[in-house]
Design a protein around this motif. Sequence first.
Motif, mmCIF file in Angstrom:
data_model
loop_
_atom_site.group_PDB
_atom_site.id
_atom_site.type_symbol
_atom_site.label_atom_id
_atom_site.label_comp_id
_atom_site.label_asym_id
_atom_site.label_seq_id
_atom_site.Cartn_x
_atom_site.Cartn_y
_atom_site.Cartn_z
ATOM 1 N N PHE A 63 30.222 32.059 63.562
ATOM 2 C CA PHE A 63 28.930 32.077 62.894
ATOM 3 C C PHE A 63 29.083 31.480 61.502
ATOM 4 O O PHE A 63 30.046 31.743 60.797
ATOM 5 C CB PHE A 63 28.401 33.508 62.782
ATOM 6 C CG PHE A 63 27.192 33.610 61.892
ATOM 7 C CD1 PHE A 63 25.944 33.283 62.385
ATOM 8 C CD2 PHE A 63 27.312 33.999 60.567
ATOM 9 C CE1 PHE A 63 24.826 33.358 61.573
ATOM 10 C CE2 PHE A 63 26.201 34.078 59.746
ATOM 11 C CZ PHE A 63 24.956 33.755 60.248
ATOM 12 N N CYS A 64 28.130 30.658 61.120
ATOM 13 C CA CYS A 64 28.103 30.181 59.738
ATOM 14 C C CYS A 64 26.651 30.151 59.290
ATOM 15 O O CYS A 64 25.765 29.714 60.008
ATOM 16 C CB CYS A 64 28.779 28.832 59.573
ATOM 17 S SG CYS A 64 28.034 27.462 60.436
ATOM 18 N N GLY A 65 26.439 30.672 58.121
ATOM 19 C CA GLY A 65 25.098 30.734 57.580
ATOM 20 C C GLY A 65 25.037 30.036 56.243
ATOM 21 O O GLY A 65 25.953 29.298 55.864
ATOM 22 N N VAL A 66 23.991 30.304 55.519
ATOM 23 C CA VAL A 66 23.778 29.665 54.229
ATOM 24 C C VAL A 66 24.928 29.967 53.274
ATOM 25 O O VAL A 66 25.386 29.098 52.548
ATOM 26 C CB VAL A 66 22.429 30.138 53.625
ATOM 27 C CG1 VAL A 66 22.225 29.567 52.241
ATOM 28 C CG2 VAL A 66 21.285 29.771 54.552
ATOM 29 N N ASP A 67 25.415 31.211 53.281
ATOM 30 C CA ASP A 67 26.455 31.616 52.336
ATOM 31 C C ASP A 67 27.852 31.680 52.950
ATOM 32 O O ASP A 67 28.780 32.169 52.311
ATOM 33 C CB ASP A 67 26.109 32.983 51.739
ATOM 34 C CG ASP A 67 24.814 32.938 50.941
ATOM 35 O OD1 ASP A 67 24.511 31.873 50.364
ATOM 36 O OD2 ASP A 67 24.119 33.965 50.906
ATOM 37 N N THR A 68 28.017 31.243 54.189
ATOM 38 C CA THR A 68 29.334 31.315 54.827
ATOM 39 C C THR A 68 29.786 29.923 55.254
ATOM 40 O O THR A 68 28.976 29.073 55.601
ATOM 41 C CB THR A 68 29.305 32.236 56.066
ATOM 42 O OG1 THR A 68 28.337 31.742 56.988
ATOM 43 C CG2 THR A 68 28.970 33.667 55.688
ATOM 44 N N SER A 82 47.121 28.462 68.706
ATOM 45 C CA SER A 82 45.787 28.363 68.133
ATOM 46 C C SER A 82 45.889 27.870 66.703
ATOM 47 O O SER A 82 46.807 28.248 65.968
ATOM 48 C CB SER A 82 45.100 29.728 68.125
ATOM 49 O OG SER A 82 44.849 30.165 69.429
ATOM 50 N N GLY A 83 44.947 27.038 66.343
ATOM 51 C CA GLY A 83 44.828 26.563 64.976
ATOM 52 C C GLY A 83 43.428 26.835 64.491
ATOM 53 O O GLY A 83 42.583 27.355 65.221
ATOM 54 N N THR A 84 43.157 26.482 63.268
ATOM 55 C CA THR A 84 41.822 26.684 62.722
ATOM 56 C C THR A 84 41.263 25.357 62.233
ATOM 57 O O THR A 84 42.006 24.416 61.959
ATOM 58 C CB THR A 84 41.823 27.694 61.562
ATOM 59 O OG1 THR A 84 42.675 27.217 60.530
ATOM 60 C CG2 THR A 84 42.284 29.062 62.038
ATOM 61 N N PHE A 85 39.949 25.306 62.135
ATOM 62 C CA PHE A 85 39.272 24.107 61.653
ATOM 63 C C PHE A 85 38.008 24.501 60.919
ATOM 64 O O PHE A 85 37.485 25.601 61.091
ATOM 65 C CB PHE A 85 38.946 23.145 62.804
ATOM 66 C CG PHE A 85 38.033 23.720 63.861
ATOM 67 C CD1 PHE A 85 36.644 23.656 63.728
ATOM 68 C CD2 PHE A 85 38.548 24.322 65.008
ATOM 69 C CE1 PHE A 85 35.796 24.177 64.693
ATOM 70 C CE2 PHE A 85 37.716 24.844 65.975
ATOM 71 C CZ PHE A 85 36.331 24.775 65.820
ATOM 72 N N SER A 86 37.532 23.616 60.080
ATOM 73 C CA SER A 86 36.218 23.712 59.458
ATOM 74 C C SER A 86 35.352 22.646 60.121
ATOM 75 O O SER A 86 35.877 21.639 60.601
ATOM 76 C CB SER A 86 36.296 23.432 57.959
ATOM 77 O OG SER A 86 37.136 24.367 57.338
ATOM 78 N N PHE A 87 34.042 22.865 60.160
ATOM 79 C CA PHE A 87 33.172 21.869 60.785
ATOM 80 C C PHE A 87 31.821 21.819 60.098
ATOM 81 O O PHE A 87 31.401 22.754 59.422
ATOM 82 C CB PHE A 87 33.001 22.144 62.285
ATOM 83 C CG PHE A 87 32.139 23.336 62.608
ATOM 84 C CD1 PHE A 87 30.790 23.178 62.886
ATOM 85 C CD2 PHE A 87 32.672 24.609 62.628
ATOM 86 C CE1 PHE A 87 29.994 24.276 63.188
ATOM 87 C CE2 PHE A 87 31.888 25.716 62.932
ATOM 88 C CZ PHE A 87 30.541 25.549 63.208
#
Length: 142
Positions: A63-68, A82-87
């Motif tokens: 989940f990503c919102g206005v403040d996350t 497992s790895g992580t990513f931003s999108f």
Amino acid sequence: MKRYSTLFFGLLMIVSAFTACSDEEVDPSVTEYERIEGTWIIESQSLLGAEVPGDGSSLTFNFCGVDTACDGIDYLASDETSGTFSFSFNADKSKIIFEDNDAEAGGYYDGEWTIDEFTSTSLTISVDTGIFGVTTLELRKQ
């Protein structure tokens, strides 16, 4: 009269066939960020013209919102890492931009991927890798 009823039922069958095969509707009130949230299993990948079935690898979009921040987890089944990513999405929502945080774990999806199809249960993305041509991923929401 029998001729008209046969014609009517024939037309009804044709209309039903087209309706059953239509693409899934996308709810315009749901944002791309809401629609992508969840785990997507890679069903197939194509590279250099060869299609390879999925092996259980997945992308999980948190989940990503206005403040996350928008981030997720990429799981690579072949080595169980497992790895992580931003999108994020580009301005016209035609591309998804991945920033992979760990090239050594999970899959590696860093870059700007073109969105070829995106419904609530189906996602097809592709990227031109240059020397290796276009790579396409077909994903289904779990």
